[in-house]
Design a protein around this motif. Structure first.
Motif, PDB file in Angstrom:
ATOM      1  N   VAL A 110       0.865  -1.185   0.000  1.00  0.00           N
ATOM      2  CA  VAL A 110       0.000   0.000   0.000  1.00  0.00           C
ATOM      3  C   VAL A 110       0.900   1.233   0.000  1.00  0.00           C
ATOM      4  N   PRO A 111       0.945   2.003  -1.090  1.00  0.00           N
ATOM      5  CA  PRO A 111       1.853   3.152  -1.166  1.00  0.00           C
ATOM      6  C   PRO A 111       1.350   4.327  -0.334  1.00  0.00           C
ATOM      7  N   PRO A 112       2.262   5.194   0.097  1.00  0.00           N
ATOM      8  CA  PRO A 112       1.850   6.399   0.823  1.00  0.00           C
ATOM      9  C   PRO A 112       1.177   7.385  -0.123  1.00  0.00           C
ATOM     10  N   THR A 113       0.235   8.154   0.398  1.00  0.00           N
ATOM     11  CA  THR A 113      -0.482   9.120  -0.438  1.00  0.00           C
ATOM     12  C   THR A 113      -0.428  10.534   0.133  1.00  0.00           C
ATOM     13  N   THR A 114      -0.441  10.676   1.447  1.00  0.00           N
ATOM     14  CA  THR A 114      -0.411  12.010   2.046  1.00  0.00           C
ATOM     15  C   THR A 114       1.028  12.434   2.298  1.00  0.00           C
ATOM     16  N   GLU A 115       1.211  13.726   2.565  1.00  0.00           N
ATOM     17  CA  GLU A 115       2.556  14.237   2.821  1.00  0.00           C
ATOM     18  C   GLU A 115       3.151  13.619   4.080  1.00  0.00           C
ATOM     19  N   LEU A 116       2.334  13.447   5.100  1.00  0.00           N
ATOM     20  CA  LEU A 116       2.822  12.836   6.336  1.00  0.00           C
ATOM     21  C   LEU A 116       3.247  11.391   6.084  1.00  0.00           C
ATOM     22  N   GLU A 117       2.439  10.648   5.332  1.00  0.00           N
ATOM     23  CA  GLU A 117       2.787   9.260   5.020  1.00  0.00           C
ATOM     24  C   GLU A 117       4.073   9.182   4.207  1.00  0.00           C
ATOM     25  N   ARG A 118       4.207  10.063   3.216  1.00  0.00           N
ATOM     26  CA  ARG A 118       5.422  10.054   2.395  1.00  0.00           C
ATOM     27  C   ARG A 118       6.646  10.442   3.217  1.00  0.00           C
ATOM     28  N   GLY A 119       6.474  11.392   4.132  1.00  0.00           N
ATOM     29  CA  GLY A 119       7.594  11.810   4.961  1.00  0.00           C
ATOM     30  C   GLY A 119       8.066  10.705   5.888  1.00  0.00           C
ATOM     31  N   LEU A 120       7.129  10.039   6.546  1.00  0.00           N
ATOM     32  CA  LEU A 120       7.499   8.946   7.443  1.00  0.00           C
ATOM     33  C   LEU A 120       8.084   7.771   6.656  1.00  0.00           C
ATOM     34  N   THR A 121       7.546   7.529   5.469  1.00  0.00           N
ATOM     35  CA  THR A 121       8.086   6.465   4.623  1.00  0.00           C
ATOM     36  C   THR A 121       9.542   6.746   4.273  1.00  0.00           C
ATOM     37  N   ALA A 122       9.845   8.003   3.946  1.00  0.00           N
ATOM     38  CA  ALA A 122      11.224   8.376   3.620  1.00  0.00           C
ATOM     39  C   ALA A 122      12.147   8.168   4.817  1.00  0.00           C
ATOM     40  N   LEU A 123      11.652   8.471   6.013  1.00  0.00           N
ATOM     41  CA  LEU A 123      12.450   8.253   7.217  1.00  0.00           C
ATOM     42  C   LEU A 123      12.747   6.767   7.409  1.00  0.00           C
ATOM     43  N   TRP A 124      11.739   5.939   7.206  1.00  0.00           N
ATOM     44  CA  TRP A 124      11.938   4.491   7.344  1.00  0.00           C
ATOM     45  C   TRP A 124      12.951   3.991   6.315  1.00  0.00           C
ATOM     46  N   GLN A 125      12.833   4.468   5.079  1.00  0.00           N
ATOM     47  CA  GLN A 125      13.774   4.048   4.042  1.00  0.00           C
ATOM     48  C   GLN A 125      15.195   4.442   4.415  1.00  0.00           C
ATOM     49  N   GLU A 126      15.338   5.632   4.969  1.00  0.00           N
ATOM     50  CA  GLU A 126      16.659   6.120   5.357  1.00  0.00           C
ATOM     51  C   GLU A 126      17.232   5.302   6.510  1.00  0.00           C
ATOM     52  N   VAL A 127      16.430   5.067   7.529  1.00  0.00           N
ATOM     53  CA  VAL A 127      16.907   4.375   8.729  1.00  0.00           C
ATOM     54  C   VAL A 127      17.128   2.887   8.477  1.00  0.00           C
ATOM     55  N   LEU A 128      16.228   2.272   7.699  1.00  0.00           N
ATOM     56  CA  LEU A 128      16.293   0.830   7.470  1.00  0.00           C
ATOM     57  C   LEU A 128      17.145   0.450   6.262  1.00  0.00           C
ATOM     58  N   GLY A 129      17.381   1.410   5.365  1.00  0.00           N
ATOM     59  CA  GLY A 129      18.166   1.104   4.178  1.00  0.00           C
ATOM     60  C   GLY A 129      17.442   0.212   3.193  1.00  0.00           C
ATOM     61  N   VAL A 130      16.120   0.392   3.062  1.00  0.00           N
ATOM     62  CA  VAL A 130      15.329  -0.409   2.130  1.00  0.00           C
ATOM     63  C   VAL A 130      14.786   0.482   1.019  1.00  0.00           C
ATOM     64  N   GLU A 131      14.470  -0.148  -0.111  1.00  0.00           N
ATOM     65  CA  GLU A 131      14.029   0.597  -1.285  1.00  0.00           C
ATOM     66  C   GLU A 131      12.565   1.011  -1.207  1.00  0.00           C
ATOM     67  N   ARG A 132      11.729   0.142  -0.616  1.00  0.00           N
ATOM     68  CA  ARG A 132      10.288   0.377  -0.673  1.00  0.00           C
ATOM     69  C   ARG A 132       9.646   0.082   0.678  1.00  0.00           C
ATOM     70  N   VAL A 133       8.802   0.995   1.121  1.00  0.00           N
ATOM     71  CA  VAL A 133       8.073   0.827   2.376  1.00  0.00           C
ATOM     72  C   VAL A 133       6.609   1.138   2.118  1.00  0.00           C
ATOM     73  N   GLY A 134       5.738   0.214   2.479  1.00  0.00           N
ATOM     74  CA  GLY A 134       4.302   0.415   2.333  1.00  0.00           C
ATOM     75  C   GLY A 134       3.664   0.770   3.662  1.00  0.00           C
ATOM     76  N   LEU A 135       2.431   1.233   3.602  1.00  0.00           N
ATOM     77  CA  LEU A 135       1.749   1.686   4.812  1.00  0.00           C
ATOM     78  C   LEU A 135       1.521   0.561   5.811  1.00  0.00           C
ATOM     79  N   GLU A 136       1.394  -0.671   5.336  1.00  0.00           N
ATOM     80  CA  GLU A 136       1.103  -1.787   6.235  1.00  0.00           C
ATOM     81  C   GLU A 136       2.348  -2.579   6.631  1.00  0.00           C
TER      82      GLU A 136
END
Length: 228
Positions: A110-136
């Motif tokens: 489930v891709p992020p759609t809101t700015e808050l979701e996209r921002g938190l997704t980017a943080l997870w990608q940065e911290v975890l070092g993964v290419e893709r993070v979904g909402l679930e």
């Protein structure tokens, strides 16, 4: 202790990969199993290789019911056979490299759609070092641990206008759950400046992309390095 006795250090704890392999081997769909520890930019992760007919996500959940969380591999790969040495032991040096794409998911992306979701997704990608993070996706299922969770908490504190206690990050471990919790807490404080938040999120996403590209240019360290 090093690789000779099968001990590795993951998430600050020593463990026996042979013990994990033994439990995996009791699954009815697993014929053989091998577990190794690999280092990347976010820390040391366990990789599991299995021979048999079993879905990775289901296997991870099955294993989670039988061993502590720090002994549950983050990445899984299915092989037709495990590479062996001339003496008949598993040749761990010849096990193929796995990527974050091999992290099992038990749900649709489930891709992020809101700015808050996209921002938190980017943080997870940065911290975890993964290419893709979904909402679930759950933080620990993507290779997160207590140390990376502390890093995530620190970055969130500098980005959001609300305080989310570290303990709640363990409880609200998906982007969807975390966003809902942040919004609940935001009702009690002044809303942040949207333009400033959007700019900060954009910078975070750009930084995460740069770091992912840099990691792709670096070869994965050896098992021996991971044991140090």
């Amino acid at each position: 202790m090093g690789r000779r006795d099968g001990q590795v250090k993951v998430r600050g704890m020593r463990l026996e990969v042979g013990e994990i392999e033994g439990v995996l081997g009791t699954h009815p769909g697993v014929k053989q199993a091998a577990v190794v520890a690999k280092k990347d930019a976010t820390g040391t992760k366990l990789w599991a290789y299995v021979v048999g007919e079993v879905e990775a996500g289901a296997l991870r959940e099955w294993l989670r019911e039988r061993v502590p969380e720090h002994m549950v591999p983050s990445v899984y790969g299915t092989l037709e056979a495990l590479p062996l040495t001339s003496s008949g032991k598993v040749d761990r040096a010849k096990l193929p490299a796995l990527t974050a794409d091999a992290m099992p998911r038990t749900h649709a992306f489930v891709p992020p759609t809101t700015e808050l979701e996209r921002g938190l997704t980017a943080l997870w990608q940065e911290v975890l070092g993964v290419e893709r993070v979904g909402l679930e996706d759950r933080f620990f299922d993507l290779g997160g641990n207590s140390l990376t969770l502390v890093r995530l908490h620190s970055r969130m504190r500098g980005l959001l206008k609300v305080e989310v206690p570290l303990a709640e990050l363990f409880q609200y471990s998906s982007i969807a759950a975390l966003v809902a919790r942040v919004r609940d807490r935001s009702e009690a404080v002044d809303a942040p400046d949207e333009a400033a938040v959007e700019e900060e999120f954009a910078q975070r996403r750009a930084l995460a992309g740069q770091r992912r590209k840099a990691r792709q240019q670096v070869e994965a360290p050896s098992q021996e390095d991971a044991d140090e």
